[in-house]
Enzyme design. Structure first.
Site, PDB file in Angstrom:
ATOM      1  N   SER A  71       0.871  -1.186   0.000  1.00 49.84           N
ATOM      2  CA  SER A  71       0.000   0.000   0.000  1.00 49.84           C
ATOM      3  C   SER A  71       0.899   1.225   0.000  1.00 49.84           C
ATOM      4  O   SER A  71       2.048   1.154   0.486  1.00 49.84           O
ATOM      5  CB  SER A  71      -0.868   0.020   1.270  1.00 49.84           C
ATOM      6  OG  SER A  71      -1.466   1.300   1.438  1.00 49.84           O
ATOM      7  N   TYR A 119      -1.069  -1.485  10.261  1.00 53.04           N
ATOM      8  CA  TYR A 119      -1.275  -1.686   8.820  1.00 53.04           C
ATOM      9  C   TYR A 119      -0.073  -1.154   8.037  1.00 53.04           C
ATOM     10  O   TYR A 119       0.430  -1.821   7.133  1.00 53.04           O
ATOM     11  CB  TYR A 119      -2.561  -0.958   8.417  1.00 53.04           C
ATOM     12  CG  TYR A 119      -2.930  -1.033   6.957  1.00 53.04           C
ATOM     13  CD1 TYR A 119      -3.600  -2.144   6.437  1.00 53.04           C
ATOM     14  CD2 TYR A 119      -2.658   0.033   6.094  1.00 53.04           C
ATOM     15  CE1 TYR A 119      -3.969  -2.189   5.100  1.00 53.04           C
ATOM     16  CE2 TYR A 119      -3.029  -0.006   4.758  1.00 53.04           C
ATOM     17  CZ  TYR A 119      -3.689  -1.113   4.263  1.00 53.04           C
ATOM     18  OH  TYR A 119      -4.065  -1.152   2.950  1.00 53.04           O
TER      19      TYR A 119
HETATM   20  N1  LIG Z   1      -9.046   0.065  -0.653  1.00 50.80           N
HETATM   21  C1  LIG Z   1      -7.974   0.834  -0.610  1.00 50.80           C
HETATM   22  O1  LIG Z   1      -8.069   2.072  -0.625  1.00 50.80           O
HETATM   23  C2  LIG Z   1      -6.592   0.228  -0.545  1.00 50.80           C
HETATM   24  C3  LIG Z   1      -5.465   1.073  -0.604  1.00 50.80           C
HETATM   25  C4  LIG Z   1      -4.189   0.517  -0.528  1.00 50.80           C
HETATM   26  C5  LIG Z   1      -4.030  -0.858  -0.428  1.00 50.80           C
HETATM   27  N2  LIG Z   1      -5.134  -1.647  -0.384  1.00 50.80           N
HETATM   28  C6  LIG Z   1      -4.921  -3.084  -0.257  1.00 50.80           C
HETATM   29  O2  LIG Z   1      -5.625  -3.758  -1.279  1.00 50.80           O
HETATM   30  C7  LIG Z   1      -6.086  -5.018  -0.792  1.00 50.80           C
HETATM   31  C8  LIG Z   1      -7.589  -5.116  -0.979  1.00 50.80           C
HETATM   32  O3  LIG Z   1      -8.189  -4.049  -0.257  1.00 50.80           O
HETATM   33  P1  LIG Z   1      -9.766  -3.848  -0.255  1.00 50.80           P
HETATM   34  O4  LIG Z   1     -10.023  -2.412  -0.048  1.00 50.80           O
HETATM   35  O5  LIG Z   1     -10.365  -4.534  -1.431  1.00 50.80           O
HETATM   36  O6  LIG Z   1     -10.155  -4.619   1.093  1.00 50.80           O
HETATM   37  P2  LIG Z   1     -11.646  -4.933   1.641  1.00 50.80           P
HETATM   38  O7  LIG Z   1     -11.606  -4.684   3.107  1.00 50.80           O
HETATM   39  O8  LIG Z   1     -12.649  -4.231   0.840  1.00 50.80           O
HETATM   40  O9  LIG Z   1     -11.796  -6.471   1.339  1.00 50.80           O
HETATM   41  C9  LIG Z   1     -10.952  -7.386   1.966  1.00 50.80           C
HETATM   42  C10 LIG Z   1     -11.567  -8.755   1.904  1.00 50.80           C
HETATM   43  O10 LIG Z   1     -10.693  -9.599   2.668  1.00 50.80           O
HETATM   44  C11 LIG Z   1     -11.493 -10.451   3.472  1.00 50.80           C
HETATM   45  N3  LIG Z   1     -10.715 -10.846   4.653  1.00 50.80           N
HETATM   46  C12 LIG Z   1     -10.466 -10.118   5.765  1.00 50.80           C
HETATM   47  N4  LIG Z   1      -9.767 -10.849   6.644  1.00 50.80           N
HETATM   48  C13 LIG Z   1      -9.564 -12.061   6.069  1.00 50.80           C
HETATM   49  C14 LIG Z   1      -8.922 -13.257   6.482  1.00 50.80           C
HETATM   50  N5  LIG Z   1      -8.364 -13.366   7.688  1.00 50.80           N
HETATM   51  N6  LIG Z   1      -8.912 -14.300   5.638  1.00 50.80           N
HETATM   52  C15 LIG Z   1      -9.505 -14.233   4.415  1.00 50.80           C
HETATM   53  N7  LIG Z   1     -10.138 -13.130   3.975  1.00 50.80           N
HETATM   54  C16 LIG Z   1     -10.166 -12.063   4.794  1.00 50.80           C
HETATM   55  C17 LIG Z   1     -12.730  -9.625   3.823  1.00 50.80           C
HETATM   56  O11 LIG Z   1     -13.817 -10.472   4.172  1.00 50.80           O
HETATM   57  C18 LIG Z   1     -12.966  -8.844   2.538  1.00 50.80           C
HETATM   58  O12 LIG Z   1     -13.858  -9.504   1.665  1.00 50.80           O
HETATM   59  C19 LIG Z   1      -5.656  -5.092   0.666  1.00 50.80           C
HETATM   60  O13 LIG Z   1      -4.435  -5.789   0.764  1.00 50.80           O
HETATM   61  C20 LIG Z   1      -5.468  -3.639   1.031  1.00 50.80           C
HETATM   62  O14 LIG Z   1      -4.579  -3.466   2.110  1.00 50.80           O
HETATM   63  C21 LIG Z   1      -6.400  -1.144  -0.435  1.00 50.80           C
END
Ligand SMILES: NC(=O)c1ccc[n+]([C@@H]2O[C@H](COP(=O)([O-])OP(=O)(O)OC[C@H]3O[C@@H](n4cnc5c(N)ncnc54)[C@H](O)[C@@H]3O)[C@@H](O)[C@H]2O)c1
Length: 245
Positions: free
Chosen positions: A142, A155
């Protein structure tokens, strides 16, 4: 970029970025296993992909639990015979600074967000090595890994760890033909955890447009395809220039 006949596992693929990746992969011919803690999300996403004509299964489990991961690998191999691609998308975030964050929350966030990708990669890579036909793994860092700031700490540290993990995994798995890279998204779609929706997030980047899951998905597709075969062990920022403003 064709993923015809490739089998891909997307952890955390039940919503937001993981869901976007699974849609794009399926449009490019991949078979998809959606591995998510939330059974309803995993099965609903797999159902949506099947309605679009793809082959897809939803598997409930946690990226922190070895038996769940081993079960997931076994189910995917029983279904399609092999695994070619792993995208380590699942993560959770904290929302406090060092003075206030409960110790237990630190441990939980590190467990899901850093240990989870290690465990999933370990067991999927063992399967890929057994198959002997290589593979591709994409980890999720991230832009929070680089920035510091006072809104969260566990995080940010976990996402910094992902950059190092990616380099070591890349070096150790390259001899087996498994290519490992990472992306570092800026704010994309909904906030991690879904508390703030895409429509309520500003666009603090050089395009003045909020980045959406499909924008990340296109880069992940490139990283798992042969088009990027000389990119190994890298973490690519996908933040529409937010980091150079
Ligand atoms: N959304 C953003 O703005 C953003 C920004 C930078 C990085 N990211 C990274 O991108 C990736 C996806 O982010 P997102 O926003 O789609 O996340 P999200 O929170 O929308 O979705 C994450 C999914 O992971 C599942 N999850 C949570 N804990 C779990 C576990 N222990 N085992 C299996 N599944 C599990 C949840 O049920 C959910 O469906 C992540 O690694 C996040 O850190 C996201």
């Amino acid at each position: 970029m064709s993923l015809q006949d490739k089998v891909a596992v997307i952890t955390g693929g039940g919503r937001n970025i993981g869901a976007g990746i699974s849609h794009l992969f399926s449009q490019n011919g991949a078979k998809l296993a959606i591995f998510d803690l939330d059974l309803g999300r995993a099965t609903a996403q797999a159902e949506a992909l099947r309605e679009d004509g793809a082959e897809a299964i939803g598997i409930a489990g946690s990226v922190t639990r070895t038996p769940d991961i081993q079960n997931m690998v076994e189910r995917v191999v029983n279904e399609w015979g092999h695994i070619d691609i792993l995208v380590n998308c699942a993560a959770i975030s904290d929302r406090q600074g060092i003075l206030d964050l409960p110790d237990e929350t630190w441990r939980e966030v590190l467990e899901v967000t850093l240990t989870g990708p290690f465990l999933c990669s370990k067991y999927v890579a063992q399967q890929m090595v057994k198959q002997g036909t290589g593979g591709a793994i994409v980890n999720f860092s991230s832009t929070s890994a680089y920035g510091g700031g006072n809104r969260r700490i566990a995080y940010n540290a976990a996402k910094g760890g992902i950059i190092s993990l990616t380099q070591s995994m890349a070096a150790q798995l390259a001899p087996h033909g498994i290519r490992v890279n990472a992306i570092a998204p800026g704010p994309t779609g909904d906030q991690v955890g879904g508390a703030i929706l895409a429509s309520d997030r500003g666009a603090h980047n050089l395009l003045n447009q909020h980045t959406m899951p499909e924008d990340q998905a296109r880069v992940v597709l490139f990283l798992v395809s042969d088009e990027s075969r000389h990119i190994i062990g890298q973490t690519i920022r996908v933040d529409a220039g937010g980091g150079v403003m």
